[in-house]
Design an enzyme around this catalytic site. Sequence first.
Site, PDB file in Angstrom:
ATOM      1  N   GLY A  11       0.786  -1.239  -0.153  1.00  0.00           N
ATOM      2  CA  GLY A  11      -0.015  -0.026   0.003  1.00  0.00           C
ATOM      3  C   GLY A  11       0.763   1.284   0.045  1.00  0.00           C
ATOM      4  O   GLY A  11       0.586   2.312   0.908  1.00  0.00           O
ATOM      5  N   ALA A  12       1.830   1.370  -0.967  1.00  0.00           N
ATOM      6  CA  ALA A  12       2.490   2.390  -1.154  1.00  0.00           C
ATOM      7  C   ALA A  12       2.499   3.475  -1.950  1.00  0.00           C
ATOM      8  O   ALA A  12       3.245   4.194  -2.653  1.00  0.00           O
ATOM      9  CB  ALA A  12       4.145   1.928  -0.917  1.00  0.00           C
ATOM     10  N   ASN A  62      -3.171  -7.551  -4.517  1.00  0.00           N
ATOM     11  CA  ASN A  62      -4.244  -7.252  -3.431  1.00  0.00           C
ATOM     12  C   ASN A  62      -3.763  -8.610  -2.320  1.00  0.00           C
ATOM     13  O   ASN A  62      -3.962  -9.488  -2.513  1.00  0.00           O
ATOM     14  CB  ASN A  62      -5.383  -8.032  -3.918  1.00  0.00           C
ATOM     15  N   ASN A  89       1.715  -2.515   5.349  1.00  0.00           N
ATOM     16  CA  ASN A  89       0.954  -1.094   5.645  1.00  0.00           C
ATOM     17  C   ASN A  89      -0.437  -1.036   4.986  1.00  0.00           C
ATOM     18  O   ASN A  89      -1.260  -0.473   5.557  1.00  0.00           O
ATOM     19  CB  ASN A  89       1.867   0.060   5.108  1.00  0.00           C
ATOM     20  N   TYR A 154     -12.479  -2.465  12.155  1.00  0.00           N
ATOM     21  CA  TYR A 154     -11.207  -1.913  11.965  1.00  0.00           C
ATOM     22  C   TYR A 154     -10.327  -2.004  13.237  1.00  0.00           C
ATOM     23  O   TYR A 154      -9.028  -2.762  13.206  1.00  0.00           O
ATOM     24  CB  TYR A 154     -11.423  -0.434  11.550  1.00  0.00           C
ATOM     25  N   ALA A 156     -11.072  -4.345  15.645  1.00  0.00           N
ATOM     26  CA  ALA A 156     -10.527  -6.032  15.765  1.00  0.00           C
ATOM     27  C   ALA A 156      -9.249  -6.143  14.998  1.00  0.00           C
ATOM     28  O   ALA A 156      -8.500  -6.923  15.232  1.00  0.00           O
ATOM     29  CB  ALA A 156     -11.786  -6.645  15.390  1.00  0.00           C
ATOM     30  N   LYS A 158      -6.915  -4.438  13.832  1.00  0.00           N
ATOM     31  CA  LYS A 158      -5.634  -3.754  13.998  1.00  0.00           C
ATOM     32  C   LYS A 158      -5.148  -4.369  15.651  1.00  0.00           C
ATOM     33  O   LYS A 158      -4.128  -4.382  15.815  1.00  0.00           O
ATOM     34  CB  LYS A 158      -5.773  -2.001  14.198  1.00  0.00           C
TER      35      LYS A 158
HETATM   36  P1  NAP Z   1      -4.856   5.529   2.496  1.00  0.00           P
HETATM   37  O1  NAP Z   1      -4.404   6.728   2.330  1.00  0.00           O
HETATM   38  O2  NAP Z   1      -6.425   5.192   2.446  1.00  0.00           O
HETATM   39  O3  NAP Z   1      -3.955   4.341   1.702  1.00  0.00           O
HETATM   40  C1  NAP Z   1      -4.201   3.019   1.782  1.00  0.00           C
HETATM   41  C2  NAP Z   1      -3.024   2.380   0.877  1.00  0.00           C
HETATM   42  O4  NAP Z   1      -3.434   0.749   0.944  1.00  0.00           O
HETATM   43  C3  NAP Z   1      -3.134   2.506  -0.449  1.00  0.00           C
HETATM   44  O5  NAP Z   1      -1.780   2.647  -1.064  1.00  0.00           O
HETATM   45  C4  NAP Z   1      -3.683   1.474  -1.135  1.00  0.00           C
HETATM   46  O6  NAP Z   1      -3.454   0.918  -2.471  1.00  0.00           O
HETATM   47  C5  NAP Z   1      -3.569   0.440  -0.172  1.00  0.00           C
HETATM   48  N1  NAP Z   1      -4.229  -0.843  -0.177  1.00  0.00           N
HETATM   49  C6  NAP Z   1      -5.664  -0.950   0.150  1.00  0.00           C
HETATM   50  N2  NAP Z   1      -6.176  -2.234   0.001  1.00  0.00           N
HETATM   51  C7  NAP Z   1      -5.163  -2.936  -0.515  1.00  0.00           C
HETATM   52  C8  NAP Z   1      -5.028  -4.057  -1.004  1.00  0.00           C
HETATM   53  N3  NAP Z   1      -6.174  -5.066  -0.669  1.00  0.00           N
HETATM   54  N4  NAP Z   1      -3.950  -4.644  -1.097  1.00  0.00           N
HETATM   55  C9  NAP Z   1      -2.863  -4.009  -1.331  1.00  0.00           C
HETATM   56  N5  NAP Z   1      -2.844  -2.568  -1.111  1.00  0.00           N
HETATM   57  C10 NAP Z   1      -3.864  -1.866  -0.549  1.00  0.00           C
HETATM   58  O7  NAP Z   1      -4.436   5.035   3.928  1.00  0.00           O
HETATM   59  P2  NAP Z   1      -3.173   5.523   5.077  1.00  0.00           P
HETATM   60  O8  NAP Z   1      -4.037   6.380   5.937  1.00  0.00           O
HETATM   61  O9  NAP Z   1      -2.007   5.953   4.582  1.00  0.00           O
HETATM   62  O10 NAP Z   1      -3.070   4.056   6.044  1.00  0.00           O
HETATM   63  C11 NAP Z   1      -1.818   3.263   5.889  1.00  0.00           C
HETATM   64  C12 NAP Z   1      -2.126   2.199   6.853  1.00  0.00           C
HETATM   65  O11 NAP Z   1      -1.942   2.949   8.302  1.00  0.00           O
HETATM   66  C13 NAP Z   1      -3.232   1.463   7.020  1.00  0.00           C
HETATM   67  O12 NAP Z   1      -3.061   0.016   7.456  1.00  0.00           O
HETATM   68  C14 NAP Z   1      -4.089   2.262   8.081  1.00  0.00           C
HETATM   69  O13 NAP Z   1      -5.003   1.356   8.791  1.00  0.00           O
HETATM   70  C15 NAP Z   1      -2.922   2.732   9.163  1.00  0.00           C
HETATM   71  N6  NAP Z   1      -3.515   3.897   9.970  1.00  0.00           N
HETATM   72  C16 NAP Z   1      -3.755   5.096   9.550  1.00  0.00           C
HETATM   73  C17 NAP Z   1      -4.126   5.927  10.170  1.00  0.00           C
HETATM   74  C18 NAP Z   1      -4.684   7.362   9.780  1.00  0.00           C
HETATM   75  O14 NAP Z   1      -4.928   8.274  10.613  1.00  0.00           O
HETATM   76  N7  NAP Z   1      -4.201   7.578   8.479  1.00  0.00           N
HETATM   77  C19 NAP Z   1      -3.962   5.746  11.669  1.00  0.00           C
HETATM   78  C20 NAP Z   1      -3.704   4.604  12.126  1.00  0.00           C
HETATM   79  C21 NAP Z   1      -3.275   3.432  11.256  1.00  0.00           C
HETATM   80  P3  NAP Z   1      -4.492   1.647  -3.551  1.00  0.00           P
HETATM   81  O15 NAP Z   1      -4.111   3.143  -3.740  1.00  0.00           O
HETATM   82  O16 NAP Z   1      -3.713   1.102  -4.932  1.00  0.00           O
HETATM   83  O17 NAP Z   1      -5.890   1.361  -3.387  1.00  0.00           O
END
Ligand code: NAP
Length: 246
Positions: A11-12, A62, A89, A154, A156, A158
Site C-alpha cells: 500500500g505504498a 491485492n 501497511n 477496523y 478488531a 488492528k
Molecule cells: P490510505 O491513504 O487510504 O492508503 C491506503 C493504501 O493501502 C493505498 O496505497 C492502497 O492502495 C493500499 N491498499 C488498500 N487495499 C489494498 C489491498 N487489498 N492490497 C494492497 N494494497 C491495498 O491509508 P493510510 O492513511 O495511508 O493508511 C495506511 C495504513 O496506516 C493502514 O494500514 C491504516 O489502517 C493505518 N493507519 C492509518 C491512520 C491514519 O490516521 N491515516 C491511523 C492509524 C493507522 P491503492 O491506492 O492501490 O488502493
Amino acid sequence: MLEGKIALVTGASRGIGKAIALELAEKGATVIVNYAGSEQLAQETVNEIKEKGREACLMQCNVADDESCKQLAEEVIRQYGRLDILVNNAGITRDGLIMRMSEEDFDQVLDINLKGTFHMIRHFSKYFLKQRSGRIINISSVSGILGNAGQANYSASKAGVIGLTKSVAREFATRGICVNAVAPGFIDTDMTKGMPESALAEVNKMIPMGKMGDAKDVAKAVAFLAGEDASYITGQVLCVDGGMAI
Ligand code: NAP
C-alpha cells in the site's frame, strides 16, 4: 542506514505507505512499491524514489488474495534474491456502528488489514528464515489499542495485527528476525481527509499534543525499526499518536 537492503512496502501508492517507501529509500534501501489499484500513484512513488537516486520498482498485489501474495513473494525473490524489510501497511476502513455493520464490511476490513498481513508474513517467512535475518513491521492503529466507536471491524483487525506481531516475534526471535508493530494515531491522509471540521476538532481534543500527525512521523518510526539501532527490539508496539494511547 539501509544501504544494500531490499524493502517491500504494501500500500505504498499514497498516504503513510508512500511516506514509508520514500523514507526507507532516503536511508538507502531499494524499495518495492506495492499497490492494489492505483497504478499511476504508485508509479509516482517509484519516480520520486528514483529522483532521489535510489532504486525502486512497482508490484501490484491485492494483499487479501493469498495466491497473489505467494506470487508476489516469488517475484521479489526472483528479481532481488532476498527481502530484508517487509512493511505491512496496506489497510482500509469501512466504518459504521456495530448494529448496522454488514458482514461484508466486517470481512473486507479483516481480509485486507489482518489476513493481508498474515498472507505476506507467511509467504516471506521461508526466505527470512533461510537468510536468518529480516525485519517485519506491521502497521496497526491506536484504534487497535483503545477501540473506537464506529470502527469495530477496523479496531478488531488492528488489535489482531498486534497479536499476530507478538506471536510471530516469539516464533522468529532466535532466527535474527525482528517483528514489531507501529500504531499510528490520527494521521493526515486520504483515510482521514473525509472527516467533517467538527469531527476533526473533536479528534484534536483527544490528542494530548493537540494536533494530527503527518505520514512522515510514522515513516520515521518505521525506518528506525528497520535499521541497525533497533536490532534488539522485537514484539513491540510503537505508538506514533501524539500521546493518544497514554
Ligand atoms: P490510505 O491513504 O487510504 O492508503 C491506503 C493504501 O493501502 C493505498 O496505497 C492502497 O492502495 C493500499 N491498499 C488498500 N487495499 C489494498 C489491498 N487489498 N492490497 C494492497 N494494497 C491495498 O491509508 P493510510 O492513511 O495511508 O493508511 C495506511 C495504513 O496506516 C493502514 O494500514 C491504516 O489502517 C493505518 N493507519 C492509518 C491512520 C491514519 O490516521 N491515516 C491511523 C492509524 C493507522 P491503492 O491506492 O492501490 O488502493
